[in-house]
Scaffold this motif. Structure first.
Motif, PDB file in Angstrom:
ATOM      1  N   UNK A   1       1.259 -10.208  13.473  1.00  0.00           N
ATOM      2  CA  UNK A   1       1.856  -9.026  14.169  1.00  0.00           C
ATOM      3  C   UNK A   1       1.000  -8.386  15.419  1.00  0.00           C
ATOM      4  N   UNK A   2      -0.423  -9.102  15.330  1.00  0.00           N
ATOM      5  CA  UNK A   2      -1.399  -8.678  16.325  1.00  0.00           C
ATOM      6  C   UNK A   2      -2.139  -9.960  16.724  1.00  0.00           C
ATOM      7  N   UNK A   3      -2.234  -9.986  17.917  1.00  0.00           N
ATOM      8  CA  UNK A   3      -3.208 -11.065  18.410  1.00  0.00           C
ATOM      9  C   UNK A   3      -4.170 -10.203  19.578  1.00  0.00           C
ATOM     10  N   UNK A   4      -5.619 -10.453  19.594  1.00  0.00           N
ATOM     11  CA  UNK A   4      -6.589  -9.700  20.571  1.00  0.00           C
ATOM     12  C   UNK A   4      -5.811  -9.958  22.011  1.00  0.00           C
ATOM     13  N   UNK A   5      -5.339 -10.775  22.349  1.00  0.00           N
ATOM     14  CA  UNK A   5      -4.968 -11.169  23.744  1.00  0.00           C
ATOM     15  C   UNK A   5      -3.899 -10.104  24.265  1.00  0.00           C
ATOM     16  N   UNK A   6      -3.204  -9.512  23.364  1.00  0.00           N
ATOM     17  CA  UNK A   6      -1.861  -8.769  23.833  1.00  0.00           C
ATOM     18  C   UNK A   6      -2.363  -7.797  25.032  1.00  0.00           C
ATOM     19  N   UNK A   7      -1.484  -8.033  25.954  1.00  0.00           N
ATOM     20  CA  UNK A   7      -1.703  -7.205  27.173  1.00  0.00           C
ATOM     21  C   UNK A   7      -1.049  -5.807  27.126  1.00  0.00           C
ATOM     22  N   UNK A   8      -1.649  -4.651  26.867  1.00  0.00           N
ATOM     23  CA  UNK A   8      -1.136  -3.578  26.800  1.00  0.00           C
ATOM     24  C   UNK A   8      -2.275  -2.605  26.697  1.00  0.00           C
ATOM     25  N   UNK A   9      -2.216  -1.388  27.387  1.00  0.00           N
ATOM     26  CA  UNK A   9      -3.408  -0.094  27.446  1.00  0.00           C
ATOM     27  C   UNK A   9      -3.882  -0.038  26.289  1.00  0.00           C
ATOM     28  N   UNK A  10      -3.166   0.195  25.010  1.00  0.00           N
ATOM     29  CA  UNK A  10      -3.540   0.674  23.868  1.00  0.00           C
ATOM     30  C   UNK A  10      -4.658  -0.283  23.272  1.00  0.00           C
ATOM     31  N   UNK A  11      -4.167  -1.764  23.427  1.00  0.00           N
ATOM     32  CA  UNK A  11      -4.908  -2.707  23.019  1.00  0.00           C
ATOM     33  C   UNK A  11      -6.276  -2.830  23.708  1.00  0.00           C
ATOM     34  N   UNK A  12      -6.106  -2.909  25.047  1.00  0.00           N
ATOM     35  CA  UNK A  12      -7.074  -3.178  25.804  1.00  0.00           C
ATOM     36  C   UNK A  12      -8.194  -2.171  25.440  1.00  0.00           C
ATOM     37  N   UNK A  13      -7.942  -0.852  25.140  1.00  0.00           N
ATOM     38  CA  UNK A  13      -8.836   0.148  25.063  1.00  0.00           C
ATOM     39  C   UNK A  13      -9.430  -0.043  23.519  1.00  0.00           C
ATOM     40  N   UNK A  14      -8.340  -0.477  22.611  1.00  0.00           N
ATOM     41  CA  UNK A  14      -8.890  -0.848  21.188  1.00  0.00           C
ATOM     42  C   UNK A  14     -10.163  -1.906  21.425  1.00  0.00           C
TER      43      UNK A  14
END
Lengths: 203, 414
Positions: B271-284
């Motif tokens: 359900x999660x990969x480090x490469x996901x391109x969205x603001x929440x993930x970038x900041x995470x």
């Protein structure tokens, strides 16, 4: 193919138990398996045909609570008191599985899997016993037919049984039914047994 | 036990300065056979605790009580009991393996505490004292099986570590593959921790399956992937045989451990990969690296642990109480914009709405997403809806309308 993952979606359960916290816990578990459930106390249902499984209260259960001697669907006993009398009554209902109170998040799924398995298993066994009893009842007829074949063809008992077995398989019926069919033809028996027409089996 | 004063803003804990401190048990094995994952989960939790404690949106602080069971199952129960009884923690964030969770469940049920469980798992459980933040089987195994069978092929080789998660995962894979007319060529298990993978690789070379379903964990899996690559069977070999390996577990920190080229080209459902391109993930990802080191990579386990703490904090705030029944009562209304997208808890079963994705491993210990669900999927821990899926239509073909087992036409007389 056997189903590897038990699935109870769209089945209907009847819970014969006073509405209380245990029933709430049971209902919430059943919802997770996509099982629709209704709770009734005392049981008022007359027509059980829409019901796939019954959970029933052993503490307050009574003789004649259900309209059957052999339940046509799986029953799961909800045990509260473990007194010998209540357990004896529970066993007399022939449940296919048991769960104990208080009902929590564990045990309901295993009881469902066990109950459906045991019920199917028991039904299969019962069918098999009925079938075997019927075959046992026909034993004198089989002996009679084998003796007639031996006399008519001048063969021994093994050869007579072998011919009879082959004819049964050709007709896709049991040996007992085959004997009934052959005997119903009375005379001439030989002409009714097609395998006897084959030169190879003549001795 | 904390009292249940709903709406009275009554907190059990230590009041320091303006903010009340709420003790939170944090129970991950950062040593032992699955230490890599335990560390990622601890890090995810600690990052979220920092964020909650630093945020003006919360009038309390979470006080982490970190314990390390070292991968010893019995220690989970012992430490959980101690956290509840002696440290007055009502909420425990922790556990990776199912066996450790099973050790804790009776303890949290007995004392009416809550376990926030941040790992994907095999399902078939739904305790009222556990909040399940990781993927249910319908959110990772089922999408993977559907994807592989429809895109790659249905002649499947299964290998796994010898315990409940691989057994049950293979059962789901088998059900889906066989219902599609496919075949499980072989199902092999290695003892947990064993690196004796030569037999597996040799059998795969001989059987030439369409794909391998890998449920080996930890060192066994790393040894298997390296040996697979050495024998020229990898997904992207130069002139070798192309047999893809699919799993539900392979994560970014593990890709780094395995190293290229053995880590390349593997398919993972998550359900999660480090490469996901969205603001929440970038900041995470950015905050994770700032807190734990620039060389660190995030993973589904780290994210789920991070999400667990944030959901816990949101529920504590909404309930204005730390008591488990109060927190559960408001949990359905809590939503969190997680690195994977918006998540919420399904109060029917205490599991989480999550977005299934399929990724393929690429250079730099990353996964590229090659397929994804359009929106978060309702959790189905008992796979109750599996029957309704298109590939299951043939499941009942051996039964007639009344559900009886159909008799064979051929009669063998005895």
């Amino acid at each position: 193919m056997k189903q590897a993952i038990p699935n109870f979606s769209n089945k209907t359960a009847l819970i014969v138990h006073r509405a209380d916290g245990n029933v709430d816990a049971l209902l919430s578990q059943l919802r997770r398996f996509n099982i629709e459930a209704i709770c009734q106390w005392p049981p008022r249902v007359k027509d059980f045909s829409p019901v796939d499984i019954v959970f029933f209260d052993v503490d307050n259960g009574f003789d004649g609570m259900f309209p059957w001697s052999d339940a046509p669907i799986p029953l799961i006993a909800i045990i509260g008191s473990e007194t010998p009398g209540r357990l004896a009554w529970a066993i007399s209902q022939n449940p296919s599985a048991y769960i104990t109170k208080p009902i929590g998040s564990k045990g309901v799924f295993q009881a469902l899997v066990t109950a459906f398995h045991n019920h199917a298993d028991r039904s299969d066994l019962r069918r098999e016993i009925t079938d075997l009893r019927e075959r046992l009842r026909c034993r004198p007829l089989v002996v009679h037919t084998i003796l007639r074949i031996m006399n008519l063809l001048g063969v021994d008992d093994d050869a007579a049984f072998h011919l009879l077995r082959e004819e049964s398989m050709r007709r896709r019926v049991s040996i007992e039914v085959c004997c009934q069919e052959l005997e119903a033809c009375a005379d001439p028996v030989l002409s009714a047994i097609s395998v006897f027409d084959r030169p190879a089996v003549r001795k | 036990m904390p009292s249940r004063h709903r709406g009275s803003f009554f907190w059990i804990g230590l009041r320091v300065g303006k903010k009340t401190k709420i003790p939170i048990g944090v129970l991950f094995s950062t040593t032992g056979p699955y230490a890599t994952i335990g560390e990622a989960m601890l890090n995810g939790s600690l990052l979220a605790i920092d964020e909650v404690n630093g945020s003006p949106d919360f009038d309390f602080e979470l006080a982490p009580l970190i314990r390390n069971p070292g991968g010893e199952t019995v220690q989970y129960g012992v430490m959980c009991r101690d956290l509840i009884l002696n440290s007055r923690a009502t909420h425990i964030v922790g556990c990776y393996t199912s066996s450790s969770r099973k050790e804790i469940v009776p303890v949290v049920e007995k004392y009416d505490a809550l376990l926030w469980y941040p790992s994907h798992y095999e399902g078939f459980e739904s305790s009222d004292n556990v909040v399940y933040l990781g993927a249910s089987p319908n959110q990772h195994i089922v999408p993977l099986a559907q994807y592989m069978v429809s895109r790659v092929g249905a002649r499947v080789y299964c290998c796994g570590s010898d315990y409940i998660w691989p057994w049950e995962s293979n059962r789901v894979m088998r059900e889906i593959v066989e219902n599609c007319g496919g075949q499980i060529l072989s199902e092999r298990y290695l003892a947990v921790g064993s690196t004796d993978v030569t037999g597996l690789v040799e059998e795969i070379r001989l059987l030439q399956p369409d794909f391998v379903f890998n449920t080996l964990i930890g060192e066994s899996s790393y040894a298997f992937l390296r040996s697979f690559c050495d024998r020229g069977l990898g997904s992207q070999p130069a002139g070798g045989v192309r047999i893809p390996i699919a799993s539900c577990t392979l994560s970014e920190p593990e890709l780094r451990m395995i190293g290229d080229p053995a880590a390349l080209g593997h398919i993972t459902s998550s359900v999660y990969f480090q490469s996901l391109d969205n603001p929440q993930n970038k900041s995470f990802v950015q905050n994770y690296r700032a807190r734990f080191g620039q060389g660190k990579v995030t993973s589904a386990d780290a994210e789920a642990s991070y999400n667990s703490v944030h959901m816990l904090a949101l529920a504590l705030r909404a309930a204005a109480s730390a008591a488990a029944p109060d927190v559960l009562a408001v949990l359905g209304g809590c939503m969190f914009d997680a690195p994977q997208g918006r998540i919420r808890i399904d109060t029917e079963n205490n599991h989480c709405y999550l977005t299934p994705r399929i990724g393929v491993s690429s250079a730099e210990a990353e996964f590229s997403v090659i397929a994804a669900a359009q929106k978060p999927i309702k959790p189905d821990p008992y796979l109750a809806s599996l029957k309704g899926a298109a590939f299951m239509l043939d499941a009942t073909r051996e039964q007639d309308a009344a559900g009886r087992r159909r008799q064979s036409n051929l009669r063998v007389v005895s």
